[in-house]
Design an enzyme around this catalytic site. Structure first.
Site, PDB file in Angstrom:
ATOM      1  N   ASP A 259     112.441  -8.566  13.527  1.00  0.00           N
ATOM      2  CA  ASP A 259     112.796  -9.000  12.169  1.00  0.00           C
ATOM      3  C   ASP A 259     113.368  -7.794  11.413  1.00  0.00           C
ATOM      4  OD1 ASP A 259     112.871 -10.681   9.923  1.00  0.00           O
ATOM      5  OD2 ASP A 259     110.809 -10.307   9.386  1.00  0.00           O
TER       6      ASP A 259
ATOM      7  N   LYS B 151     116.182 -11.759  14.533  1.00  0.00           N
ATOM      8  CA  LYS B 151     116.757 -12.143  13.227  1.00  0.00           C
ATOM      9  C   LYS B 151     117.571 -10.952  12.737  1.00  0.00           C
ATOM     10  CE  LYS B 151     112.920 -14.498  11.154  1.00  0.00           C
ATOM     11  NZ  LYS B 151     112.066 -14.535   9.959  1.00  0.00           N
TER      12      LYS B 151
HETATM   13  P1  IMP Z   1     109.234  -6.624  11.667  1.00  0.00           P
HETATM   14  O1  IMP Z   1     108.353  -5.429  11.653  1.00  0.00           O
HETATM   15  O2  IMP Z   1     109.711  -6.967  10.278  1.00  0.00           O
HETATM   16  O3  IMP Z   1     110.370  -6.558  12.655  1.00  0.00           O
HETATM   17  O4  IMP Z   1     108.331  -7.866  11.961  1.00  0.00           O
HETATM   18  C1  IMP Z   1     107.880  -8.153  13.180  1.00  0.00           C
HETATM   19  C2  IMP Z   1     106.678  -9.041  13.116  1.00  0.00           C
HETATM   20  O5  IMP Z   1     106.662  -9.897  11.969  1.00  0.00           O
HETATM   21  C3  IMP Z   1     106.728  -9.945  14.308  1.00  0.00           C
HETATM   22  O6  IMP Z   1     106.026  -9.371  15.384  1.00  0.00           O
HETATM   23  C4  IMP Z   1     106.063 -11.201  13.804  1.00  0.00           C
HETATM   24  O7  IMP Z   1     104.676 -11.134  14.024  1.00  0.00           O
HETATM   25  C5  IMP Z   1     106.304 -11.217  12.318  1.00  0.00           C
HETATM   26  N1  IMP Z   1     107.414 -12.130  11.979  1.00  0.00           N
HETATM   27  C6  IMP Z   1     108.669 -11.815  11.622  1.00  0.00           C
HETATM   28  N2  IMP Z   1     109.430 -12.906  11.392  1.00  0.00           N
HETATM   29  C7  IMP Z   1     108.618 -13.961  11.625  1.00  0.00           C
HETATM   30  C8  IMP Z   1     108.822 -15.386  11.593  1.00  0.00           C
HETATM   31  O8  IMP Z   1     109.891 -15.934  11.285  1.00  0.00           O
HETATM   32  N3  IMP Z   1     107.728 -16.136  11.909  1.00  0.00           N
HETATM   33  C9  IMP Z   1     106.525 -15.627  12.261  1.00  0.00           C
HETATM   34  N4  IMP Z   1     106.305 -14.298  12.318  1.00  0.00           N
HETATM   35  C10 IMP Z   1     107.335 -13.475  12.007  1.00  0.00           C
END
Ligand code: IMP
Ligand code: MG
Length: 189
Positions: free
Chosen positions: A110, A138
């Protein structure tokens, strides 16, 4: 063949983004890519739990390299659909990864905060190589520059659940990836 009984919470989905069949097909293709890349090598798979549990379980059964499995915990969402920024990484690894080829597995890439923090930790522990495999990407949400070597599906900027992904710890058992109806995002931050 008897029709599979459906999970009642499927009714909470507004729409399905990736079907169970599409996931199965893509996981097989990803495993083949990884098998080719690590042919003749030992592998250490590190799954970021809880989200990566189901994806890792399916992927692992299709990998052919001799491998070891460990899990690491990271949290950036707190009872909502917006990441809190810097993730908390709990270093509870049991395996010594110094000098080993690591495949880091997560459900979704994400903002990139989690995977870049975990990758840095693994490199600091002496991993020889760290590659990343995510089911979903994403791209539009990236805050920290990060590219995964193996990506299942690029998806639009929508909060998704199912196949291991949760909203407030629910919906992980849904076999496809979908977007919840707005009324079920209660407690949204
Ligand atoms: P990042 O650190 O922002 O890349 O987020 C990663 C973590 O956020 C992932 O391992 C997920 O657990 C959670 N996450 C991010 N987007 C989503 C989503 O659309 N649905 C559910 N969990 C998400
Ligand atoms: Mg996660």
């Amino acid at each position: 063949m008897a029709r599979k009984k459906q999970i009642p919470e499927l009714r909470h989905l507004d729409h399905i983004l990736v079907s169970e069949t599409a996931i199965k097909r893509r996981v097989t293709a990803l495993a083949e890519q990884i098998n080719r890349a690590y042919r003749g090598k030992d592998l250490t798979v590190i799954a970021i739990v809880n989200g990566a549990i189901i994806f890792t379980a399916d992927l692992l059964r299709q990998l052919r390299s001799p491998l070891r499995l460990d899990c690491i915990r990271a949290a950036s969402y707190h009872a909502g659909t917006h990441a809190s920024g810097k993730p908390v990484v709990i270093d509870n690894l049991k395996l010594d990864i110094a000098g080993h080829d690591v495949l880091l597995v997560d459900d979704i890439l994400d903002t990139g905060n989690t995977l870049s923090a975990v990758r840095e930790l693994l490199l600091a522990k002496g991993a020889a190589t760290v590659r990343t495999c995510v089911l979903l990407d994403k791209k539009a949400r990236r805050v920290v520059p990060f590219d995964a070597e193996y990506v299942g599906f690029e998806i639009p900027n929508e909060f998704v659940v199912g196949y291991g992904l949760d909203f407030n710890e629910r919906y992980r058992n849904i076999p496809c990836i979908g977007v919840l109806k707005p009324k079920f995002y209660s407690g949204r931050l």
